[in-house]
Motif scaffolding. Sequence first.
Motif, PDB file in Angstrom:
ATOM      1  N   UNK A   1      -9.194  18.984  16.753  1.00 27.93           N
ATOM      2  CA  UNK A   1      -9.446  19.005  18.199  1.00 27.93           C
ATOM      3  C   UNK A   1      -9.469  20.426  18.738  1.00 27.93           C
ATOM      4  N   UNK A   2      -8.502  21.247  18.322  1.00 25.55           N
ATOM      5  CA  UNK A   2      -8.470  22.621  18.843  1.00 25.55           C
ATOM      6  C   UNK A   2      -9.645  23.433  18.317  1.00 25.55           C
ATOM      7  N   UNK A   3     -10.049  23.184  17.073  1.00 25.88           N
ATOM      8  CA  UNK A   3     -11.222  23.885  16.546  1.00 25.88           C
ATOM      9  C   UNK A   3     -12.470  23.463  17.316  1.00 25.88           C
ATOM     10  N   UNK A   4     -12.584  22.157  17.636  1.00 26.35           N
ATOM     11  CA  UNK A   4     -13.731  21.685  18.428  1.00 26.35           C
ATOM     12  C   UNK A   4     -13.753  22.353  19.800  1.00 26.35           C
ATOM     13  N   UNK A   5     -12.577  22.525  20.409  1.00 23.15           N
ATOM     14  CA  UNK A   5     -12.514  23.188  21.719  1.00 23.15           C
ATOM     15  C   UNK A   5     -12.956  24.643  21.619  1.00 23.15           C
ATOM     16  N   UNK A   6     -12.526  25.316  20.565  1.00 29.29           N
ATOM     17  CA  UNK A   6     -12.923  26.713  20.387  1.00 29.29           C
ATOM     18  C   UNK A   6     -14.406  26.831  20.044  1.00 29.29           C
ATOM     19  N   UNK A   7     -14.929  25.857  19.300  1.00 27.98           N
ATOM     20  CA  UNK A   7     -16.372  25.857  19.015  1.00 27.98           C
ATOM     21  C   UNK A   7     -17.159  25.689  20.311  1.00 27.98           C
ATOM     22  N   UNK A   8     -16.636  24.881  21.250  1.00 29.26           N
ATOM     23  CA  UNK A   8     -17.284  24.739  22.561  1.00 29.26           C
ATOM     24  C   UNK A   8     -17.342  26.084  23.273  1.00 29.26           C
ATOM     25  N   UNK A   9     -16.211  26.806  23.288  1.00 32.87           N
ATOM     26  CA  UNK A   9     -16.181  28.129  23.930  1.00 32.87           C
ATOM     27  C   UNK A   9     -17.138  29.083  23.241  1.00 32.87           C
ATOM     28  N   UNK A  10     -17.122  29.084  21.903  1.00 34.45           N
ATOM     29  CA  UNK A  10     -17.997  29.983  21.141  1.00 34.45           C
ATOM     30  C   UNK A  10     -19.468  29.647  21.396  1.00 34.45           C
ATOM     31  N   UNK A  11     -19.797  28.351  21.451  1.00 29.34           N
ATOM     32  CA  UNK A  11     -21.191  27.930  21.677  1.00 29.34           C
ATOM     33  C   UNK A  11     -21.697  28.404  23.031  1.00 29.34           C
ATOM     34  N   UNK A  12     -20.843  28.310  24.047  1.00 31.32           N
ATOM     35  CA  UNK A  12     -21.244  28.793  25.376  1.00 31.32           C
ATOM     36  C   UNK A  12     -21.495  30.290  25.328  1.00 31.32           C
ATOM     37  N   UNK A  13     -20.615  31.021  24.626  1.00 29.43           N
ATOM     38  CA  UNK A  13     -20.823  32.463  24.501  1.00 29.43           C
ATOM     39  C   UNK A  13     -22.118  32.796  23.791  1.00 29.43           C
ATOM     40  N   UNK A  14     -22.446  32.069  22.732  1.00 32.83           N
ATOM     41  CA  UNK A  14     -23.694  32.324  21.996  1.00 32.83           C
ATOM     42  C   UNK A  14     -24.902  32.036  22.881  1.00 32.83           C
ATOM     43  N   UNK A  15     -24.836  30.938  23.661  1.00 29.62           N
ATOM     44  CA  UNK A  15     -25.957  30.618  24.555  1.00 29.62           C
ATOM     45  C   UNK A  15     -26.140  31.691  25.620  1.00 29.62           C
ATOM     46  N   UNK A  16     -25.036  32.233  26.113  1.00 28.31           N
ATOM     47  CA  UNK A  16     -25.129  33.316  27.099  1.00 28.31           C
ATOM     48  C   UNK A  16     -25.786  34.555  26.489  1.00 28.31           C
TER      49      UNK A  16
END
Length: 492
Positions: free
Chosen positions: A195-210
């Motif tokens: 779960x925590x890795x999925x949450x961090x992947x969400x943050x990382x994905x937003x950063x990559x899209x930006x």
Amino acid sequence: MKQKLVDLTPTCCPPSHAESEPDLKAPAAGTGDEKIRMKREISLGNGICLIVGNMIGSGIFVSPKGVLMYSASYGLSLVIWALGGVFSVFGALCYAELGTTITKSGASYAYILEAFGSFLAFIRLWTSILLVEPASQAIISLTFANYLVEALYPTCQPPYDAVRLIAAACICMLIFINCAYVKWGTLVQDLFTYTKIASLILIISIGIMKIMAGETQNFENPFEGSALDSGSISLALYSALFSYSGWDTLNFVTEEIQNPERNLPLAIAISMPIVTVIYLLTNVAYYVVLDMPSLLASDAVAVTFGNQVLGPFSWIIPISVAMSCYGGLNASIIAASRLFFVGAREGHLPDSLSLIHVHRYTPIPALLFNGLMGLIFLCVEDVFQLINYFSFSYWLYVGLSVVGLIYLRITQPDRHRPVKLTLLFPIIYCLCSLFLVIVPLYGDTINSLIGIGIALSGVPVYYLCIYLPEEKRPKFIGRLNGNEPLLLVEKL
């Protein structure tokens, strides 16, 4: 309700300095009796989740700004995060050798005991009992409770008593789960790590899209304003390395790992790159979205990040922080209970703490003792202040363990070592640990000296309870150490 009283002293409560054995439930030589030992139920996947779940606590969500504060630029802070990962890999590799050479649970306690004897090992254990483990678990549980109720109190502090009660319930629930079955504890660990890795992947994905959208203005001059003086870089590196602590978690449960000669070093080798890459990419995502003043002013960086980019779904981040704390607390409870269990087995704690349930194969007394200490520390109003007293002790004991690796290489050159590193790795890590011990002594002298005083308070305890011959020890010590018959009540 039916109860059975079973005299388990010879099997569940072995004598002082009992050797760990690889057999899970082996018959005693020459008799039909069975010795009760911990089962090897922790798989490679469980081991990876234990390490990753304990390393990635609430820090990367809440306060990853320590490195940026001292480095003063995005570029240099990312370099220091990478260096912290490399140094931690050195330490983890040293522990891979130690864990496959000294096949006992207990991590640094077991390694210090093997290399340097009973006194230093007891001081390490005493510090953990009196301060490190219960204080850190109380802090993690309070962080969990605060983030869990944050949505209910968006504009004010939540009620003091409510937060403490939720934190206590969290500790009690995890103690119950780990008392029930080892597999239950590892299942909880696996789920919350994912779960925590999925949450961090969400943050990382937003950063990559930006970044893909061209929002890279914060990285136009990434090293501008970097603090290049040795003092600032040292403090930044210290902050990074402290965030990487926890890679020794699996060494606390060595005796419960399936095929430890393979799975212990492999779990470490897989976990360390995962955590390093996640830390780097998460910080990149923060830096893309938040400017430096906003990031340094935030008390919870991930929450500030979520408020800016997730809109109505910003509640995901506080819940993710709470779940990350829950998983980190579970890993801490598993590790600490095994530390107390091994300490009792080696004669440094009351023998009752080395009892194992005859059917569940869990160290229930050690788990209950660990939970009780955590609940006691929840009663301390300013428990967060206690963390300042032991910020250096973690690195002191880990460094001492790695010194023990070098010492055993010299004194026992022919000992079987499934993993054998070049001595360059432990030497570099010992120097790094020395730095990590000196920095808090220099930067926070008073609190560090208080921590040293707490550790030294174990000296008279060691003298009275362990060093003196049994007939000269205080009488209550004999009763605690099981000189009278021990009965375990089994509920059927």
